[in-house]
Design a protein around this motif. Sequence first.
Motif, PDB file in Angstrom:
ATOM      1  N   SER A   6       0.825  -1.214   0.000  1.00 60.95           N
ATOM      2  CA  SER A   6       0.000   0.000   0.000  1.00 60.95           C
ATOM      3  C   SER A   6       0.861   1.268   0.000  1.00 60.95           C
ATOM      4  CB  SER A   6      -0.944  -0.007   1.189  1.00 60.95           C
ATOM      5  OG  SER A   6      -0.228  -0.160   2.388  1.00 60.95           O
ATOM      6  N   ALA A   7       1.971   1.210   0.717  1.00 63.51           N
ATOM      7  CA  ALA A   7       2.836   2.395   0.745  1.00 63.51           C
ATOM      8  C   ALA A   7       3.384   2.687  -0.645  1.00 63.51           C
ATOM      9  CB  ALA A   7       3.983   2.170   1.717  1.00 63.51           C
ATOM     10  N   CYS A   8       3.792   1.636  -1.312  1.00 67.90           N
ATOM     11  CA  CYS A   8       4.391   1.838  -2.627  1.00 67.90           C
ATOM     12  C   CYS A   8       3.329   2.217  -3.645  1.00 67.90           C
ATOM     13  CB  CYS A   8       5.115   0.581  -3.072  1.00 67.90           C
ATOM     14  SG  CYS A   8       6.086   0.876  -4.529  1.00 67.90           S
ATOM     15  N   ARG A   9       2.153   1.627  -3.479  1.00 67.08           N
ATOM     16  CA  ARG A   9       1.038   1.957  -4.344  1.00 67.08           C
ATOM     17  C   ARG A   9       0.764   3.470  -4.260  1.00 67.08           C
ATOM     18  NH1 ARG A   9      -2.381   0.301  -8.457  1.00 67.08           N
ATOM     19  NH2 ARG A   9      -4.088   1.758  -8.381  1.00 67.08           N
ATOM     20  N   TRP A  10       0.805   3.951  -3.039  1.00 63.37           N
ATOM     21  CA  TRP A  10       0.580   5.369  -2.816  1.00 63.37           C
ATOM     22  C   TRP A  10       1.632   6.186  -3.563  1.00 63.37           C
ATOM     23  CZ3 TRP A  10       3.418   9.268  -0.501  1.00 63.37           C
ATOM     24  CH2 TRP A  10       2.712  10.419  -0.191  1.00 63.37           C
ATOM     25  N   GLY A 239      -6.096  -8.909   9.955  1.00 63.27           N
ATOM     26  CA  GLY A 239      -7.452  -9.112  10.458  1.00 63.27           C
ATOM     27  C   GLY A 239      -8.409  -9.874   9.564  1.00 63.27           C
ATOM     28  N   TRP A 240      -7.879 -10.729   8.685  1.00 62.42           N
ATOM     29  CA  TRP A 240      -8.737 -11.523   7.796  1.00 62.42           C
ATOM     30  C   TRP A 240      -9.757 -12.328   8.592  1.00 62.42           C
ATOM     31  CZ3 TRP A 240      -9.456 -11.532   2.676  1.00 62.42           C
ATOM     32  CH2 TRP A 240     -10.152 -12.602   2.109  1.00 62.42           C
ATOM     33  N   LYS A 241     -11.009 -12.308   8.139  1.00 65.08           N
ATOM     34  CA  LYS A 241     -12.074 -13.072   8.797  1.00 65.08           C
ATOM     35  C   LYS A 241     -12.258 -14.398   8.065  1.00 65.08           C
ATOM     36  CE  LYS A 241     -13.176 -10.003  11.867  1.00 65.08           C
ATOM     37  NZ  LYS A 241     -12.659 -10.238  13.224  1.00 65.08           N
ATOM     38  N   THR A 242     -11.855 -15.474   8.733  1.00 69.16           N
ATOM     39  CA  THR A 242     -11.919 -16.809   8.133  1.00 69.16           C
ATOM     40  C   THR A 242     -13.352 -17.191   7.775  1.00 69.16           C
ATOM     41  OG1 THR A 242     -10.076 -17.418   9.537  1.00 69.16           O
ATOM     42  CG2 THR A 242     -11.274 -19.236   8.494  1.00 69.16           C
ATOM     43  N   GLY A 243     -13.502 -17.762   6.579  1.00 65.47           N
ATOM     44  CA  GLY A 243     -14.803 -18.298   6.183  1.00 65.47           C
ATOM     45  C   GLY A 243     -15.777 -17.261   5.683  1.00 65.47           C
ATOM     46  N   LYS A 244     -15.332 -16.018   5.610  1.00 65.53           N
ATOM     47  CA  LYS A 244     -16.230 -14.985   5.093  1.00 65.53           C
ATOM     48  C   LYS A 244     -15.785 -14.546   3.706  1.00 65.53           C
ATOM     49  CE  LYS A 244     -18.122 -13.034   9.278  1.00 65.53           C
ATOM     50  NZ  LYS A 244     -18.393 -11.768   9.988  1.00 65.53           N
ATOM     51  N   ARG A 306     -15.832  -6.666   5.434  1.00 58.77           N
ATOM     52  CA  ARG A 306     -14.508  -6.451   6.000  1.00 58.77           C
ATOM     53  C   ARG A 306     -13.340  -7.012   5.184  1.00 58.77           C
ATOM     54  NH1 ARG A 306     -12.012  -5.315  11.053  1.00 58.77           N
ATOM     55  NH2 ARG A 306     -10.045  -6.427  11.195  1.00 58.77           N
ATOM     56  N   ASN A 307     -13.460  -8.238   4.710  1.00 59.76           N
ATOM     57  CA  ASN A 307     -12.309  -8.854   4.036  1.00 59.76           C
ATOM     58  C   ASN A 307     -11.870  -8.097   2.782  1.00 59.76           C
ATOM     59  OD1 ASN A 307     -11.812 -10.800   5.915  1.00 59.76           O
ATOM     60  ND2 ASN A 307     -12.866 -12.460   4.816  1.00 59.76           N
ATOM     61  N   PHE A 308     -12.793  -7.384   2.144  1.00 61.73           N
ATOM     62  CA  PHE A 308     -12.403  -6.551   0.996  1.00 61.73           C
ATOM     63  C   PHE A 308     -11.343  -5.529   1.421  1.00 61.73           C
ATOM     64  CE2 PHE A 308     -12.951  -2.549  -1.341  1.00 61.73           C
ATOM     65  CZ  PHE A 308     -12.767  -2.972  -2.652  1.00 61.73           C
ATOM     66  N   PHE A 309     -11.555  -4.952   2.594  1.00 60.95           N
ATOM     67  CA  PHE A 309     -10.622  -3.910   3.050  1.00 60.95           C
ATOM     68  C   PHE A 309      -9.313  -4.520   3.546  1.00 60.95           C
ATOM     69  CE2 PHE A 309     -14.914  -2.340   3.073  1.00 60.95           C
ATOM     70  CZ  PHE A 309     -14.759  -1.177   2.335  1.00 60.95           C
ATOM     71  N   ILE A 310      -9.361  -5.789   3.945  1.00 61.96           N
ATOM     72  CA  ILE A 310      -8.116  -6.488   4.302  1.00 61.96           C
ATOM     73  C   ILE A 310      -7.304  -6.750   3.030  1.00 61.96           C
ATOM     74  CG2 ILE A 310      -7.106  -8.477   5.491  1.00 61.96           C
ATOM     75  CD1 ILE A 310      -8.855  -6.711   7.313  1.00 61.96           C
ATOM     76  N   LEU A 311      -7.979  -7.108   1.945  1.00 62.04           N
ATOM     77  CA  LEU A 311      -7.281  -7.327   0.669  1.00 62.04           C
ATOM     78  C   LEU A 311      -6.573  -6.050   0.213  1.00 62.04           C
ATOM     79  CD1 LEU A 311      -9.862  -9.496  -1.323  1.00 62.04           C
ATOM     80  CD2 LEU A 311      -7.624 -10.231  -0.469  1.00 62.04           C
ATOM     81  N   LYS A 312      -7.162  -4.906   0.542  1.00 63.36           N
ATOM     82  CA  LYS A 312      -6.530  -3.639   0.151  1.00 63.36           C
ATOM     83  C   LYS A 312      -5.236  -3.381   0.919  1.00 63.36           C
ATOM     84  CE  LYS A 312      -8.832   0.045  -0.887  1.00 63.36           C
ATOM     85  NZ  LYS A 312      -9.775   1.179  -0.850  1.00 63.36           N
ATOM     86  N   ARG A 313      -4.993  -4.107   2.004  1.00 65.82           N
ATOM     87  CA  ARG A 313      -3.710  -3.972   2.691  1.00 65.82           C
ATOM     88  C   ARG A 313      -2.585  -4.552   1.834  1.00 65.82           C
ATOM     89  NH1 ARG A 313      -4.474  -2.215   7.984  1.00 65.82           N
ATOM     90  NH2 ARG A 313      -2.245  -1.814   7.833  1.00 65.82           N
ATOM     91  N   TYR A 314      -2.955  -5.422   0.919  1.00 69.58           N
ATOM     92  CA  TYR A 314      -1.951  -5.976   0.001  1.00 69.58           C
ATOM     93  C   TYR A 314      -1.593  -4.943  -1.061  1.00 69.58           C
ATOM     94  CZ  TYR A 314       0.513 -10.206  -1.348  1.00 69.58           C
ATOM     95  OH  TYR A 314       1.482 -11.132  -1.557  1.00 69.58           O
TER      96      TYR A 314
END
Length: 407
Positions: A6-10, A239-244, A306-314
Amino acid sequence: MPNRNSACRWLLILSVLIVPALLVATAPASADAGFRKWISDFRAVAARNGIRKSTYDKAFAGVKTPDPEVLRKARFQPEFKQDTWSYVDTRVHSSTIEQGQQLARKYRRTLDAIEKRFGVERSVVLAIWSMESSYGNVFNYPDRLHYVPRALATLAYADRRRAKFARNQLIAALKILQAGDITRNELTGSWAGAMGHTQFIPTSYLAFAVDFDGDGDRDIWKSIPDALATAANLLRKNGWKTGKTWGYEVRAPRNAKRYVGASKTLGQWRKLGFKRPNGKDFVRPGEKAVLKMPAGSNGPAFLMIRNFFILKRYNNSDTYALTVGLLADRIAGYGGVQQKWPKPKGVLSMDERREIQVHLRALGYYSGDIDGNIGSGSQLAIRTFQSRSGLTPDGVPSQKLLRTLRR
Ligand code: CA
């Protein structure tokens, strides 16, 4: 995009907005001397950060000039932003889906163990692998890989916009080398320092890298278990939510545009008229979700959980996170987007371009790769086919050409 952190993306976004200030405009010889002096001066900074002299010497042995390809790529200004439709289409298609499913079988045990330890579903891990390195295909083109300390030193020396980022990453890269997880010559990556099968920049590597095959090294370059576990570890620690799932495609009511970006429970969204295209209800109506309409009012809408926003950490991009989610769904055997993306009339999808190549190859006009990339070889094959079929030999792939080939 070359880097997924994310830092580099920025930084990349910044570089599109502001012309990067590349300092190397002087004659090559003086630039090389300046670069060598920079490396010599940076030694003290590295030492203050715990880098031994022997590590530094090894890292920069034989490095005398800036990496010209890094300079060229740092200067590159994308002229237009790729449409969401095109971005998704070139990454979620029959080849990436089938390869993901094959690799799910091949690495079943590794993926079982990753799910057990990190709680991240295999389809998501595979989708990230596809997005980051085309399932490792980048390693088939070693001339496109850069030696990371040289690449980062080049950016730190010559690219004012990325200098701070590059200095921090260079220290981290030297720490990786010093820890001995990888040999000097294997410390390769993209022009901006993203490394291995899952494209980690050095600081992210230090934070998340895992030795998952148990050989003592955290090797995201050659060990698939290490690379995939490292990606899963990043998601879990964020913070990935398993199974969601990551979110739901929805049909939006009229005037939905005013709600884009708003956060409400799925039950509230339902009351406002947002419905899943398959008619199914939301499983957890109390769950919070944010409305996204990546292609505007004429395209599909999504309610992101929530998991969509966790993917954005990548990679801090909505389109990236959506595409990972859509590819993961397809690899797992679920359907794709039900509603149509707005796309220019007559434009061929990746699968249609691949189908053209398959037909041309079956007819003996084409012997190249089935990759959907209509380059000079495919164009020549199209022209030959067209002239022998009484069509205008323009070499252009089109819906009409595809229809003719299907007959
Ligand atoms: Ca290992």
